[in-house]
Design an enzyme around this catalytic site. Sequence first.
Site, PDB file in Angstrom:
ATOM      1  N   PRO A 108       0.857  -1.330  -0.145  1.00  0.00           N
ATOM      2  CA  PRO A 108      -0.146  -0.149  -0.088  1.00  0.00           C
ATOM      3  C   PRO A 108       0.924   1.266   0.034  1.00  0.00           C
ATOM      4  CG  PRO A 108       0.063  -0.934   2.145  1.00  0.00           C
ATOM      5  CD  PRO A 108       0.649  -1.927   1.190  1.00  0.00           C
ATOM      6  N   SER A 117      -4.072   1.691  -0.151  1.00  0.00           N
ATOM      7  CA  SER A 117      -3.868   2.326   1.256  1.00  0.00           C
ATOM      8  C   SER A 117      -5.113   3.159   1.195  1.00  0.00           C
ATOM      9  CB  SER A 117      -2.580   3.197   0.949  1.00  0.00           C
ATOM     10  OG  SER A 117      -2.690   4.150   1.788  1.00  0.00           O
ATOM     11  N   LEU A 119      -6.138  -0.163   5.730  1.00  0.00           N
ATOM     12  CA  LEU A 119      -6.988   0.918   6.626  1.00  0.00           C
ATOM     13  C   LEU A 119      -5.953   1.720   7.576  1.00  0.00           C
ATOM     14  CD1 LEU A 119      -9.645   2.529   6.735  1.00  0.00           C
ATOM     15  CD2 LEU A 119     -10.268   1.127   8.339  1.00  0.00           C
ATOM     16  N   TYR A 120      -5.926   2.801   7.389  1.00  0.00           N
ATOM     17  CA  TYR A 120      -5.321   3.679   8.704  1.00  0.00           C
ATOM     18  C   TYR A 120      -6.385   4.127   9.503  1.00  0.00           C
ATOM     19  CZ  TYR A 120      -0.546   4.347   6.768  1.00  0.00           C
ATOM     20  OH  TYR A 120       0.643   4.147   6.272  1.00  0.00           O
ATOM     21  N   THR A 180      -2.514  -1.411   9.183  1.00  0.00           N
ATOM     22  CA  THR A 180      -0.963  -1.163   9.398  1.00  0.00           C
ATOM     23  C   THR A 180      -1.039  -0.706  10.948  1.00  0.00           C
ATOM     24  OG1 THR A 180      -0.662  -0.571   6.981  1.00  0.00           O
ATOM     25  CG2 THR A 180       1.030   0.347   8.587  1.00  0.00           C
ATOM     26  N   LYS A 217      -0.156  -5.478   9.383  1.00  0.00           N
ATOM     27  CA  LYS A 217       1.105  -5.023   8.415  1.00  0.00           C
ATOM     28  C   LYS A 217       1.941  -4.195   9.470  1.00  0.00           C
ATOM     29  CE  LYS A 217       2.494  -2.304   4.400  1.00  0.00           C
ATOM     30  NZ  LYS A 217       3.175  -1.092   5.026  1.00  0.00           N
ATOM     31  N   HIS A 240       7.830  -0.708   7.128  1.00  0.00           N
ATOM     32  CA  HIS A 240       7.127   0.549   6.565  1.00  0.00           C
ATOM     33  C   HIS A 240       8.263   1.083   5.485  1.00  0.00           C
ATOM     34  CE1 HIS A 240       3.369   2.767   7.002  1.00  0.00           C
ATOM     35  NE2 HIS A 240       3.900   3.374   6.094  1.00  0.00           N
ATOM     36  N   ARG A 266      10.562   4.002   6.924  1.00  0.00           N
ATOM     37  CA  ARG A 266       9.773   5.270   6.998  1.00  0.00           C
ATOM     38  C   ARG A 266       9.126   5.599   8.300  1.00  0.00           C
ATOM     39  NH1 ARG A 266       8.654   6.695   1.291  1.00  0.00           N
ATOM     40  NH2 ARG A 266       6.760   7.755   1.735  1.00  0.00           N
ATOM     41  N   ASP A 294       8.014  -7.136   3.510  1.00  0.00           N
ATOM     42  CA  ASP A 294       8.504  -6.141   2.599  1.00  0.00           C
ATOM     43  C   ASP A 294       9.501  -5.435   3.424  1.00  0.00           C
ATOM     44  OD1 ASP A 294       7.470  -3.727   4.108  1.00  0.00           O
ATOM     45  OD2 ASP A 294       5.788  -3.609   2.786  1.00  0.00           O
ATOM     46  N   GLY A 318       7.203  -2.017  -2.376  1.00  0.00           N
ATOM     47  CA  GLY A 318       6.820  -0.690  -2.166  1.00  0.00           C
ATOM     48  C   GLY A 318       7.196   0.151  -3.222  1.00  0.00           C
TER      49      GLY A 318
HETATM   50  C1  FMN Z   1       5.614   6.547  -1.049  1.00  0.00           C
HETATM   51  C2  FMN Z   1       5.131   5.613  -0.071  1.00  0.00           C
HETATM   52  C3  FMN Z   1       4.082   5.376   0.696  1.00  0.00           C
HETATM   53  C4  FMN Z   1       3.775   4.474   1.580  1.00  0.00           C
HETATM   54  N1  FMN Z   1       2.349   4.708   2.195  1.00  0.00           N
HETATM   55  C5  FMN Z   1       1.874   3.759   3.126  1.00  0.00           C
HETATM   56  C6  FMN Z   1       0.652   3.530   3.358  1.00  0.00           C
HETATM   57  O1  FMN Z   1      -0.120   4.448   2.972  1.00  0.00           O
HETATM   58  N2  FMN Z   1       0.230   2.451   4.015  1.00  0.00           N
HETATM   59  C7  FMN Z   1       1.228   1.614   4.418  1.00  0.00           C
HETATM   60  O2  FMN Z   1       0.726   0.698   5.343  1.00  0.00           O
HETATM   61  N3  FMN Z   1       2.226   1.647   4.000  1.00  0.00           N
HETATM   62  C8  FMN Z   1       2.672   2.515   3.275  1.00  0.00           C
HETATM   63  N4  FMN Z   1       4.015   2.603   2.812  1.00  0.00           N
HETATM   64  C9  FMN Z   1       5.010   1.588   3.191  1.00  0.00           C
HETATM   65  C10 FMN Z   1       4.889   0.397   2.103  1.00  0.00           C
HETATM   66  O3  FMN Z   1       3.406  -0.161   2.223  1.00  0.00           O
HETATM   67  C11 FMN Z   1       5.986  -0.731   2.460  1.00  0.00           C
HETATM   68  O4  FMN Z   1       5.865  -1.146   3.553  1.00  0.00           O
HETATM   69  C12 FMN Z   1       7.028  -0.433   2.106  1.00  0.00           C
HETATM   70  O5  FMN Z   1       7.254   0.659   1.029  1.00  0.00           O
HETATM   71  C13 FMN Z   1       8.264  -1.574   1.599  1.00  0.00           C
HETATM   72  O6  FMN Z   1       9.589  -0.991   1.458  1.00  0.00           O
HETATM   73  P1  FMN Z   1      10.080  -0.925  -0.026  1.00  0.00           P
HETATM   74  O7  FMN Z   1       9.714   0.400  -0.307  1.00  0.00           O
HETATM   75  O8  FMN Z   1      11.418  -0.672   0.337  1.00  0.00           O
HETATM   76  O9  FMN Z   1       9.682  -1.886  -0.862  1.00  0.00           O
HETATM   77  C14 FMN Z   1       4.514   3.527   2.010  1.00  0.00           C
HETATM   78  C15 FMN Z   1       5.839   3.608   1.262  1.00  0.00           C
HETATM   79  C16 FMN Z   1       6.054   4.354   0.329  1.00  0.00           C
HETATM   80  C17 FMN Z   1       7.353   4.177  -0.461  1.00  0.00           C
END
Ligand code: FMN
Length: 363
Positions: A83, A112, A134-135, A161, A215, A239, A242, A270, A293
């Site tokens: 997502p 997402s 869902l958040y 998440t 997640k 995440h 992040r 991930d 991601g």
């Molecule tokens: C731009 C961006 C936005 C993201 N937004 C969400 C989100 O809305 N919900 C969520 O559960 N994870 C979010 N994530 C985390 C991703 O779902 C995922 O866990 C992560 O990007 C995996 O790592 P990778 O980018 O190295 O593949 C986001 C990641 C990125 C890069």
Amino acid sequence: MNAPHTEPFLTLQEIVAAARRNLAPGPWSYLVGGAETETTVRRNRQALDSIAFRPRVLRDVSSIDSSADFFDKKIRLPVMLAPIGGLESIVEGGAASAARGAAQFGVPLMLSSVCQPGLEATAAAADSVRVFQLYVRGGDAWVDDHVKRALDHGYAAFCLTVDVAMYSRRERDLIGRFVKPWRATAPAGSNFQSGLSWDQVKRFKDKHGVPLVLKGIATVEDAEIAVQHGVEVVYVSNHGGRQLDHGLGSASVLPQIVAAVGGRAEVWVDGGFMRGTDVVKAIALGAKTVGLGRLPCLGLAAAGAPGLVRALEILENEIQTCLGLLGVTSFAELTPRHVTAAAPVAEPGVFSAFPLLGDPADH
Ligand SMILES: Cc1cc2nc3c(=O)[nH]c(=O)nc-3n(C[C@H](O)[C@H](O)[C@H](O)COP(=O)(O)O)c2cc1C
């Protein structure tokens, strides 16, 4: 925003370079960045780079099947688009473009809740296999309403998440003064999901029959609690580095969580998965599905839905090459004996999987 698909991309490295050219500084930093020192981002790559293969030879690999199962559906690779909030700032059409690419190639999309054009329009855009993430930003009735809407629109599972108790400090965004479209409308001072607890997971499982994915599990302790709550999927994730800085790389905690879960739930993972070899490593270590991601976003930014399809085609080629060179003809034949620990050879970074380009983050 996204160039037409005129370039015959032969490598993922070229797709990363095209994405870099197409994205403005704000969305680029939002896409590639992590929290604070970005140590967790680097550890994701370091963990994957610390795994080496043990190939077996002379095993007739003339026909390779790299498909997988996802709930009751057949998918083309054991990967899923993770997502992504705010996809609309990365590709025209946002999640609708991602859904079209995912459906055309044949892998699932997890949508997402903070991504346009939203749950209904994304479902209408393409018949991809889909999960809704869902958040939690409302009460029980608000959550239940989202579950109903997701089920009404063909989402196969529901995801919470859980690594977002606080919204992290993403310093690239702060320094660049980039405000995500969906953060701009969040209530001032809101601490994201800080009030969420296992009580809500219990309530969800008691009330809803839909498969539940949690997640953001990063320890064996929480994996055990998740299983005790009856979740169908323990999704190992930080995440993409992040959220909490100074966490462990996902691939390094995966084996212990697979062992702790012991088949009582599926384990997805991930974090830093950019290459076919990365996906093969995760499946060898017991993951059922690998979330991607940033990689699909780079494909989308490079050339819209066709760019995503091309990125997945190249990934598939990498995966099949890897499986054949390991001496297996399907994921079912992979075992932990096909991998072993090894010292990484490269400095880890968000783009260290693409060494021929240098670090596009510096471009
Ligand atoms: C731009 C961006 C936005 C993201 N937004 C969400 C989100 O809305 N919900 C969520 O559960 N994870 C979010 N994530 C985390 C991703 O779902 C995922 O866990 C992560 O990007 C995996 O790592 P990778 O980018 O190295 O593949 C986001 C990641 C990125 C890069």
